[in-house]
Design a protein around this motif. Structure first.
Motif, PDB file in Angstrom:
ATOM      1  N   LEU A  98      -6.745   3.920 -10.140  1.00  8.40           N
ATOM      2  CA  LEU A  98      -6.966   5.078  -9.180  1.00  8.40           C
ATOM      3  C   LEU A  98      -5.817   4.511  -8.048  1.00  8.40           C
ATOM      4  CD1 LEU A  98     -10.478   6.178  -8.775  1.00  8.40           C
ATOM      5  CD2 LEU A  98      -8.515   7.368  -9.449  1.00  8.40           C
ATOM      6  N   ALA A  99      -5.705   3.171  -7.791  1.00  8.45           N
ATOM      7  CA  ALA A  99      -5.005   2.569  -6.769  1.00  8.45           C
ATOM      8  C   ALA A  99      -3.607   2.857  -7.256  1.00  8.45           C
ATOM      9  CB  ALA A  99      -5.253   1.446  -6.352  1.00  8.45           C
ATOM     10  N   GLU A 100      -3.217   2.422  -8.398  1.00  7.31           N
ATOM     11  CA  GLU A 100      -2.089   2.499  -8.947  1.00  7.31           C
ATOM     12  C   GLU A 100      -1.208   4.051  -9.259  1.00  7.31           C
ATOM     13  OE1 GLU A 100      -2.462   0.756 -12.695  1.00  7.31           O
ATOM     14  OE2 GLU A 100      -2.366  -1.322 -11.873  1.00  7.31           O
ATOM     15  N   LEU A 101      -2.420   4.930  -9.327  1.00 10.14           N
ATOM     16  CA  LEU A 101      -1.838   6.470  -9.357  1.00 10.14           C
ATOM     17  C   LEU A 101      -0.935   6.868  -7.842  1.00 10.14           C
ATOM     18  CD1 LEU A 101      -4.789   8.470 -10.583  1.00 10.14           C
ATOM     19  CD2 LEU A 101      -2.648   7.792 -11.819  1.00 10.14           C
ATOM     20  N   GLY A 102      -1.379   6.308  -6.866  1.00  7.30           N
ATOM     21  CA  GLY A 102      -0.867   6.677  -5.560  1.00  7.30           C
ATOM     22  C   GLY A 102      -1.080   8.185  -5.103  1.00  7.30           C
ATOM     23  N   LEU A 103      -2.391   8.505  -5.195  1.00  8.53           N
ATOM     24  CA  LEU A 103      -2.677   9.983  -4.860  1.00  8.53           C
ATOM     25  C   LEU A 103      -2.384  10.223  -3.672  1.00  8.53           C
ATOM     26  CD1 LEU A 103      -6.142  10.128  -6.805  1.00  8.53           C
ATOM     27  CD2 LEU A 103      -4.237  11.786  -6.825  1.00  8.53           C
ATOM     28  N   VAL A 104      -1.956  11.305  -3.163  1.00  8.43           N
ATOM     29  CA  VAL A 104      -1.701  12.123  -1.974  1.00  8.43           C
ATOM     30  C   VAL A 104      -2.383  13.382  -2.000  1.00  8.43           C
ATOM     31  CG1 VAL A 104       0.061  12.922  -0.436  1.00  8.43           C
ATOM     32  CG2 VAL A 104       0.650  10.749  -1.793  1.00  8.43           C
ATOM     33  N   VAL A 105      -3.126  13.639  -0.778  1.00  5.13           N
ATOM     34  CA  VAL A 105      -3.829  15.110  -0.808  1.00  5.13           C
ATOM     35  C   VAL A 105      -3.039  15.394   0.556  1.00  5.13           C
ATOM     36  CG1 VAL A 105      -6.082  16.153  -0.304  1.00  5.13           C
ATOM     37  CG2 VAL A 105      -5.778  14.419  -1.845  1.00  5.13           C
ATOM     38  N   GLU A 106      -2.841  16.807   0.556  1.00  6.11           N
ATOM     39  CA  GLU A 106      -1.987  17.430   1.601  1.00  6.11           C
ATOM     40  C   GLU A 106      -2.961  18.448   1.869  1.00  6.11           C
ATOM     41  OE1 GLU A 106       2.438  16.331   0.044  1.00  6.11           O
ATOM     42  OE2 GLU A 106       1.728  18.544   0.131  1.00  6.11           O
ATOM     43  N   ALA A 107      -3.405  18.524   3.211  1.00  8.16           N
ATOM     44  CA  ALA A 107      -4.331  19.570   3.765  1.00  8.16           C
ATOM     45  C   ALA A 107      -3.504  20.497   4.612  1.00  8.16           C
ATOM     46  CB  ALA A 107      -5.500  19.008   4.423  1.00  8.16           C
ATOM     47  N   ALA A 108      -3.838  21.740   4.637  1.00 12.39           N
ATOM     48  CA  ALA A 108      -3.232  22.657   5.500  1.00 12.39           C
ATOM     49  C   ALA A 108      -4.378  24.004   5.528  1.00 12.39           C
ATOM     50  CB  ALA A 108      -1.812  23.130   4.946  1.00 12.39           C
ATOM     51  N   ARG A 109      -4.048  24.504   6.664  1.00 13.36           N
ATOM     52  CA  ARG A 109      -4.545  25.901   6.978  1.00 13.36           C
ATOM     53  C   ARG A 109      -3.931  26.865   6.055  1.00 13.36           C
ATOM     54  NH1 ARG A 109      -7.617  27.249  11.995  1.00 13.36           N
ATOM     55  NH2 ARG A 109      -7.555  29.336  11.395  1.00 13.36           N
ATOM     56  N   LEU A 110      -4.772  27.880   5.429  1.00  8.18           N
ATOM     57  CA  LEU A 110      -4.349  28.961   4.495  1.00  8.18           C
ATOM     58  C   LEU A 110      -3.211  29.699   5.305  1.00  8.18           C
ATOM     59  CD1 LEU A 110      -4.911  30.485   1.815  1.00  8.18           C
ATOM     60  CD2 LEU A 110      -6.124  32.038   3.096  1.00  8.18           C
ATOM     61  N   ASP A 111      -1.933  29.853   4.700  1.00  2.85           N
ATOM     62  CA  ASP A 111      -1.093  30.787   5.388  1.00  2.85           C
ATOM     63  C   ASP A 111      -0.870  31.870   4.166  1.00  2.85           C
ATOM     64  OD1 ASP A 111       0.792  29.884   3.808  1.00  2.85           O
ATOM     65  OD2 ASP A 111       2.152  28.950   5.380  1.00  2.85           O
ATOM     66  N   GLY A 112       0.217  32.835   4.555  1.00  5.12           N
ATOM     67  CA  GLY A 112       0.466  33.920   3.767  1.00  5.12           C
ATOM     68  C   GLY A 112       1.004  33.298   2.293  1.00  5.12           C
ATOM     69  N   SER A 113       1.680  32.306   2.569  1.00  4.36           N
ATOM     70  CA  SER A 113       2.413  31.944   1.151  1.00  4.36           C
ATOM     71  C   SER A 113       1.279  31.455   0.068  1.00  4.36           C
ATOM     72  CB  SER A 113       3.610  30.927   1.456  1.00  4.36           C
ATOM     73  OG  SER A 113       2.863  29.858   1.977  1.00  4.36           O
ATOM     74  N   ASP A 114       0.537  30.807   0.743  1.00  2.00           N
ATOM     75  CA  ASP A 114      -0.691  30.183  -0.202  1.00  2.00           C
ATOM     76  C   ASP A 114      -1.834  31.257  -0.706  1.00  2.00           C
ATOM     77  OD1 ASP A 114       0.412  27.687   0.191  1.00  2.00           O
ATOM     78  OD2 ASP A 114      -0.752  27.436   2.007  1.00  2.00           O
ATOM     79  N   VAL A 115      -1.803  32.524  -0.193  1.00  2.00           N
ATOM     80  CA  VAL A 115      -2.997  33.391  -0.271  1.00  2.00           C
ATOM     81  C   VAL A 115      -3.186  33.681  -1.648  1.00  2.00           C
ATOM     82  CG1 VAL A 115      -1.907  35.400   0.126  1.00  2.00           C
ATOM     83  CG2 VAL A 115      -4.349  35.124   0.628  1.00  2.00           C
TER      84      VAL A 115
END
Lengths: 118, 583
Positions: free
Chosen positions: B394-411
């Motif tokens: 898991l450490a080698e995977l280099g996981l990145v989680v990006e959180a954001a408020r839902l906006d129009g482009s994600d709906v």
């Protein structure tokens, strides 16, 4: 009228029943199987079909007859079935009408009256 | 939208009772309680729908009209001169009525306009810009599509396809004159099937994975006996061409988010050699999400492969030329869809293309690259084998989680996740795009989306969570994560983020209510595994002042979204690239 010498009561009855079941299936109604010959299709308060159901049924039956005998049978105008003032129409009387049309004797039954459509 | 109890209003300029009957009684899932508005009053019925004036406001509406509903087109049928811009203005007005009416229902299906086959338009004139019926109907349809494109809960259905499939019997003048029924029963059957497929697609019930046999299914011949050089695929051969076309159709489906895999009784090395080396193979190794090529029972192989891909059996379609194998899988795995497959190879592509189980309302960036992410997954699994431990991997995977408020482009993607995620899903709330946006607009509500990537690639937007503030408590209204990234700590990072959000908004407690379904026990297992939660029945409580730890192997980033209410932007189905601020 086309030459349809082999149109018999049993085959006509089968066509009528098949078309009727198609329409009743669409309506979500499960009638007794087989539907008795005395069943009133139209023209009475307890008739099996309403006016819209009758139209759909006749169109389906025309197609069925066309498929079976290659005959273009006019059940809308020719048989006068849409004129419900003529009184109740049962499976048996409808079969008689169709036999008459198929055999070129409009309105006249091709087999002795009173015999069941079996 | 509760698919099990759907009501539908039908608005038509003809008698549409047969459609209502079929939606209720045709035996195809789901059963829809439908009722037509009185025929002929299309504008009035649409306005009443908008104003909530129906006695029982339906969940969805079907608007099916003939082109004559546009007055200028009626004039065109009489070869009266018509101003082109006036025709389009009337289409715009009709589109406006549809859009307004859609506010009163969960979703609105409108059919495109079609000219019956017997209306030839004098042949040579049919595509004439001024007088052509076919020409102007095409323009009207294009205009209508452009006008409703940005309304997320209005969908156009292609009625021309239904008429074309039924053929000359699609229109019966007797039905029209005797009952004002514009189409034959067969056309209504097609329409009913299409509407139901659309409903299933919107509800996230479409199938996600096609599992294929190889010999005489993906190519002609037996690879183990004939050798890959002698397979019938492409070339100057009708059967070879048919297999090529079938592969192309499968490849096209993979670009819409459908995965394909192999379940075949074969020698794996021999079969993969054919896939790698045959010059006319359209599908190569990386096009397959996974495979089981061995001599084991196919039903067992399907269960095994589906488990590896983190999918449910009800997401699977199994295609095999062998009736015996189809029968075996049908009997052993009733959740798997096993279509009757034609013995005639020339019909393979058509049979696949006719299927309605892959219908979906949108194609997102995640859909287009899904197969690739599974190829990355194979690399990940292989790297896991070479790692000393899961922690190290898991450490080698280099996981990145990006959180954001839902906006129009994600709906679009957000609604897709809501409607398709089954396993890691706290409450399995199903919402349309419009409903999701409306919910997110409510005071005290917040919807967040989560993108995930690692050193092997980008999984795209794979998580969604929402909070609803009440008193001193923030409630988790939704918590769901795609099965593709489950079990790697992403769910812990999402929870960490929600606790942080609740704390920053002044809430003392965070509460989540688990709603059990047949499929979401992994979500319960996750919440149970988090130390710090207080469980009462199916409710979990978290003191936001208590320390919460982000998994060490995950980098959490926040995508900044401009302040203000999210707005739907129907032209952008693909997630926006926005500035990233590292924690």
């Amino acid at each position: 009228m086309p030459d349809t010498p082999n149109a018999g009561r049993a085959e006509v009855a089968e066509c009528v029943r098949r078309s009727l079941h198609q329409i009743l299936d669409v309506k979500g109604r499960k009638p007794a199987i087989p539907v008795p010959d005395s069943t009133v299709l139209i023209g009475a308060p307890d008739a099996l079909l309403d006016s819209l159901g009758l139209v759909m049924f006749l169109a389906e039956l025309e197609r069925e007859l066309q498929r079976r005998w290659g005959a273009s049978v006019d059940l809308f105008g020719g048989a006068g079935l849409l004129d419900q003032d003529d009184g109740p129409e049962t499976l048996r009387t409808l079969g008689d009408r169709i036999l008459g049309l198929l055999n070129g004797e409009r309105g006249a039954p091709a087999a002795p009256a009173g015999r069941d459509l079996e | 939208m509760n698919v099990e109890q759907l009501s539908c209003g039908i608005i038509a300029d003809f008698t549409a009772q047969p459609l209502a009957d079929l939606l209720r009684n045709d035996g195809v899932y789901p059963r829809i309680e439908a009722a037509p508005a009185p025929p002929g009053h299309v504008s009035q019925a649409l306005m009443e729908l908008r104003d909530g004036g129906w006695k029982h406001q339906p969940d969805l509406a079907v608007v099916w009209t003939r082109p004559e509903v546009i007055p200028c087109f009626r004039s065109l049928l009489d070869f009266e001169p018509v101003k082109s811009n006036l025709l389009l203005e009337q289409v715009d007005q009709f589109a406006g009525l549809l859009i307004d009416a859609s506010a009163g229902v969960g979703c609105l299906f409108a059919t495109t306009w079609s000219v019956p086959w017997y209306r030839r338009g004098l042949g040579l004139l049919s595509m004439h810009p001024e007088f052509g019926w076919a020409y102007n109907v095409a323009r009207m349809n294009m205009r209508l599509a452009e006008r409703v494109e940005r309304t997320p809960n209005v969908y156009l259905l292609d009625s021309a396809r239904w008429l074309s499939k039924v053929g000359a019997e699609a229109n019966n003048p007797k039905l029209w004159y005797a009952g004002k029924i514009a189409f034959s029963l067969e056309v209504f059957r097609e329409a009913s099937a299409e509407i139901k497929a659309a409903v299933c697609g919107l509800a996230g019930l479409s199938r996600k994975l096609i599992l294929l046999d190889l010999d005489d299914t993906l190519w002609g011949g037996i690879v183990g006996e004939d050798g890959w050089q002698n397979l019938r695929l492409g070339g100057h051969d009708p059967v070879g061409e048919a297999f090529l076309e079938f592969q192309r159709a499968l490849k096209a489906l993979t670009r819409t988010g459908v995965l394909i895999g192999i379940v075949s009784k074969n020698d794996q090395a021999t079969a993969l050699a054919a896939i790698d080396n045959h010059p006319e193979m359209v599908l190569r190794r990386d096009d397959f999400a996974g495979w089981r090529i061995n001599w084991h029972d196919k039903a067992e192989n399907i269960v095994d492969l589906v488990s590896e891909l983190n999918l449910g059996l009800d997401a699977v379609v199994f295609i095999d030329d062998s009736p015996a194998e189809r029968s075996r899988v049908r009997g052993a795995l009733p959740e798997v869809a096993v279509p009757e497959w034609p013995s005639d190879k020339l019909l393979y592509a058509r049979t696949l293309l006719e299927m309605t189980v892959f219908d979906r309302p949108a194609i997102t960036e995640e859909d287009q690259t899904r197969t690739q992410t599974y190829a990355f997954d194979r690399q990940r699994r292989s790297s896991q084998l070479s790692s000393q431990s899961v922690t190290e991997w898991l450490a080698e995977l280099g996981l990145v989680v990006e959180a954001a408020r839902l906006d129009g482009s994600d709906v679009v993607r957000g609604a897709q996740l809501l409607n398709k995620t089954n396993q890691m899903n706290l409450r399995t709330r199903r919402l349309t795009q419009t409903e999701l946006l409306e919910w997110s607009h409510q005071p005290g509500h917040a919807v967040f989306v989560f993108g995930v990537s690692d050193r092997f690639g980008d999984y795209g937007l794979t998580g969604l969570a929402s909070l609803k503030g009440e008193g001193g408590c923030a409630q988790i209204a939704d918590f769901l994560l795609s099965c593709r990234v489950m079990g790697r700590g992403v769910e812990s990072a999402m929870l960490y983020f929600l606790i942080e959000q609740a704390r920053s908004q002044g809430f003392r407690e965070l509460m989540s209510e688990y709603k059990p379904t047949r499929r979401n026990s992994p979500c319960l297992a996750f919440f149970d595994s988090v130390s710090g939660f207080r469980r009462e029945g199916d409710n979990f409580w978290w003191d936001t002042q208590a320390r919460c730890v982000l998994p060490e192997h995950i980098t959490l980033k926040r995508r900044e979204v401009p302040l203000g209410s999210p707005q739907y932007d129907g032209t952008r189905c693909i997630s926006a690239a926005t500035s990233l601020v590292s924690e």
